[in-house]
Design a protein around this motif. Structure first.
Motif, PDB file in Angstrom:
ATOM      1  N   UNK A   1       0.844  -1.200   0.000  1.00 47.69           N
ATOM      2  CA  UNK A   1       0.000   0.000   0.000  1.00 47.69           C
ATOM      3  C   UNK A   1       0.879   1.250   0.000  1.00 47.69           C
ATOM      4  N   UNK A   2       1.942   1.238   0.809  1.00 49.94           N
ATOM      5  CA  UNK A   2       2.873   2.380   0.809  1.00 49.94           C
ATOM      6  C   UNK A   2       3.496   2.556  -0.575  1.00 49.94           C
ATOM      7  N   UNK A   3       3.855   1.452  -1.223  1.00 46.95           N
ATOM      8  CA  UNK A   3       4.413   1.531  -2.572  1.00 46.95           C
ATOM      9  C   UNK A   3       3.426   2.133  -3.556  1.00 46.95           C
ATOM     10  N   UNK A   4       2.165   1.714  -3.490  1.00 43.66           N
ATOM     11  CA  UNK A   4       1.142   2.264  -4.376  1.00 43.66           C
ATOM     12  C   UNK A   4       0.919   3.750  -4.095  1.00 43.66           C
ATOM     13  N   UNK A   5       0.959   4.122  -2.828  1.00 40.52           N
ATOM     14  CA  UNK A   5       0.791   5.537  -2.480  1.00 40.52           C
ATOM     15  C   UNK A   5       1.960   6.371  -2.999  1.00 40.52           C
ATOM     16  N   UNK A   6       3.167   5.806  -2.974  1.00 42.95           N
ATOM     17  CA  UNK A   6       4.335   6.500  -3.533  1.00 42.95           C
ATOM     18  C   UNK A   6       4.153   6.713  -5.032  1.00 42.95           C
ATOM     19  N   UNK A   7       3.699   5.666  -5.720  1.00 46.63           N
ATOM     20  CA  UNK A   7       3.445   5.795  -7.165  1.00 46.63           C
ATOM     21  C   UNK A   7       2.412   6.888  -7.409  1.00 46.63           C
ATOM     22  N   UNK A   8       1.324   6.851  -6.676  1.00 45.02           N
ATOM     23  CA  UNK A   8       0.247   7.828  -6.855  1.00 45.02           C
ATOM     24  C   UNK A   8       0.747   9.255  -6.612  1.00 45.02           C
ATOM     25  N   UNK A   9       1.507   9.446  -5.565  1.00 39.65           N
ATOM     26  CA  UNK A   9       2.040  10.781  -5.253  1.00 39.65           C
ATOM     27  C   UNK A   9       2.948  11.278  -6.374  1.00 39.65           C
ATOM     28  N   UNK A  10       3.820  10.407  -6.860  1.00 38.95           N
ATOM     29  CA  UNK A  10       4.720  10.815  -7.950  1.00 38.95           C
ATOM     30  C   UNK A  10       3.934  11.116  -9.224  1.00 38.95           C
ATOM     31  N   UNK A  11       2.872  10.365  -9.461  1.00 40.24           N
ATOM     32  CA  UNK A  11       2.059  10.622 -10.654  1.00 40.24           C
ATOM     33  C   UNK A  11       1.363  11.973 -10.547  1.00 40.24           C
ATOM     34  N   UNK A  12       0.831  12.284  -9.371  1.00 38.46           N
ATOM     35  CA  UNK A  12       0.211  13.599  -9.178  1.00 38.46           C
ATOM     36  C   UNK A  12       1.221  14.704  -9.461  1.00 38.46           C
ATOM     37  N   UNK A  13       2.430  14.541  -8.940  1.00 37.99           N
ATOM     38  CA  UNK A  13       3.463  15.565  -9.125  1.00 37.99           C
ATOM     39  C   UNK A  13       3.825  15.738 -10.602  1.00 37.99           C
ATOM     40  N   UNK A  14       3.983  14.630 -11.309  1.00 35.53           N
ATOM     41  CA  UNK A  14       4.382  14.727 -12.716  1.00 35.53           C
ATOM     42  C   UNK A  14       3.248  15.185 -13.612  1.00 35.53           C
ATOM     43  N   UNK A  15       2.032  14.796 -13.299  1.00 42.55           N
ATOM     44  CA  UNK A  15       0.900  15.164 -14.151  1.00 42.55           C
ATOM     45  C   UNK A  15       0.823  16.674 -14.336  1.00 42.55           C
ATOM     46  N   UNK A  16       1.110  17.409 -13.275  1.00 38.61           N
ATOM     47  CA  UNK A  16       1.056  18.872 -13.325  1.00 38.61           C
ATOM     48  C   UNK A  16       2.144  19.463 -14.212  1.00 38.61           C
ATOM     49  N   UNK A  17       3.222  18.715 -14.434  1.00 37.63           N
ATOM     50  CA  UNK A  17       4.388  19.264 -15.125  1.00 37.63           C
ATOM     51  C   UNK A  17       4.612  18.711 -16.526  1.00 37.63           C
ATOM     52  N   UNK A  18       3.796  17.777 -16.962  1.00 40.50           N
ATOM     53  CA  UNK A  18       4.035  17.123 -18.260  1.00 40.50           C
ATOM     54  C   UNK A  18       4.042  18.105 -19.427  1.00 40.50           C
ATOM     55  N   UNK A  19       3.134  19.076 -19.410  1.00 42.91           N
ATOM     56  CA  UNK A  19       3.035  20.013 -20.534  1.00 42.91           C
ATOM     57  C   UNK A  19       4.279  20.875 -20.702  1.00 42.91           C
ATOM     58  N   UNK A  20       5.057  21.017 -19.638  1.00 44.11           N
ATOM     59  CA  UNK A  20       6.248  21.857 -19.697  1.00 44.11           C
ATOM     60  C   UNK A  20       7.472  21.109 -20.250  1.00 44.11           C
ATOM     61  N   UNK A  21       7.334  19.798 -20.454  1.00 45.50           N
ATOM     62  CA  UNK A  21       8.481  18.997 -20.910  1.00 45.50           C
ATOM     63  C   UNK A  21       8.431  18.875 -22.434  1.00 45.50           C
ATOM     64  N   UNK A  22       9.516  19.225 -23.085  1.00 44.98           N
ATOM     65  CA  UNK A  22       9.605  19.138 -24.541  1.00 44.98           C
ATOM     66  C   UNK A  22       9.281  17.711 -24.988  1.00 44.98           C
ATOM     67  N   UNK A  23       8.286  17.534 -25.877  1.00 39.96           N
ATOM     68  CA  UNK A  23       7.905  16.192 -26.321  1.00 39.96           C
ATOM     69  C   UNK A  23       8.989  15.497 -27.152  1.00 39.96           C
ATOM     70  N   UNK A  24      10.015  16.230 -27.533  1.00 39.32           N
ATOM     71  CA  UNK A  24      11.121  15.620 -28.277  1.00 39.32           C
ATOM     72  C   UNK A  24      12.285  15.227 -27.378  1.00 39.32           C
ATOM     73  N   UNK A  25      12.121  15.380 -26.074  1.00 43.89           N
ATOM     74  CA  UNK A  25      13.084  14.830 -25.124  1.00 43.89           C
ATOM     75  C   UNK A  25      12.596  13.416 -24.809  1.00 43.89           C
ATOM     76  N   UNK A  26      13.362  12.424 -25.222  1.00 48.52           N
ATOM     77  CA  UNK A  26      12.893  11.038 -25.151  1.00 48.52           C
ATOM     78  C   UNK A  26      13.941  10.115 -24.541  1.00 48.52           C
ATOM     79  N   UNK A  27      13.437   9.038 -23.954  1.00 46.33           N
ATOM     80  CA  UNK A  27      14.274   7.970 -23.406  1.00 46.33           C
ATOM     81  C   UNK A  27      13.823   6.672 -24.066  1.00 46.33           C
ATOM     82  N   UNK A  28      14.771   5.844 -24.415  1.00 46.62           N
ATOM     83  CA  UNK A  28      14.469   4.604 -25.141  1.00 46.62           C
ATOM     84  C   UNK A  28      13.928   3.518 -24.217  1.00 46.62           C
ATOM     85  N   UNK A  29      12.810   2.932 -24.626  1.00 43.59           N
ATOM     86  CA  UNK A  29      12.249   1.735 -24.004  1.00 43.59           C
ATOM     87  C   UNK A  29      12.687   0.566 -24.866  1.00 43.59           C
TER      88      UNK A  29
END
Length: 169
Positions: free
Chosen positions: A106-134
């Protein structure tokens, strides 16, 4: 039927997690099949890794013009993983822990959720051409890595249902 967003999905997993005894959480029904606890551990670690890739994209300063692989294009076009079982190669890096408690997960899931909330607010500010390979899907930008978290949680709903069927409640 409306698709659950990442927050609703994680809440669902947290609620379901609280229904399992420690024996149910760690029950391995057969060789080569994960327990529910291992599945949860895998999802948490994968989500945190994907969010680390969002961070990497955000900290870049060099544009990457390469795109996704065919599998990556198909995945994002469909908006989900294919409804198949995906077997990871054998090895310690692909064998999730089976010793976590309900509270740990549950703590792990809450950590994921918190990080997602933080990043969701900032996604639009990140250049879509900055990429990491999967390794399987090709070059993904921050938004794609972020969306992949929810896709991965949705993908494991079927596995969760199968594992629950093998338990006695």
């Amino acid at each position: 039927m409306r698709q659950l967003n990442y927050s609703e999905l994680i809440d669902l997993y947290k609620i379901n997690l609280q229904q399992y005894s420690i024996d149910q959480l760690r029950h391995v029904s057969e060789q080569g099949v994960w327990s529910l606890g291992q599945m949860y551990d895998h999802m948490i670690l994968t989500a945190l890794d994907y969010l680390d890739q969002v961070q990497r994209c955000a900290s870049m300063s060099e544009v990457q013009l390469q795109g996704k692989t065919e599998a990556g294009d198909q995945l994002f076009c469909a908006g989900s993983f294919p409804p198949i079982k995906i077997r990871l190669p054998d090895g310690p890096e692909n064998t999730p822990s089976n010793s976590e408690t309900v509270d740990d997960l549950i703590r792990g899931l809450e950590t994921v959720l918190q990080r997602m909330y933080e990043w969701e607010e900032n996604l639009n500010a990140i250049n879509p051409n900055y990429k990491v390979r999967h390794e399987g899907f090709g070059w993904l930008n921050a938004r794609e890595w972020f969306v992949l978290v929810g896709m991965h949680f949705r993908h494991h709903l079927r596995q969760k249902a199968e594992l629950e069927q093998k338990l006695e409640f």
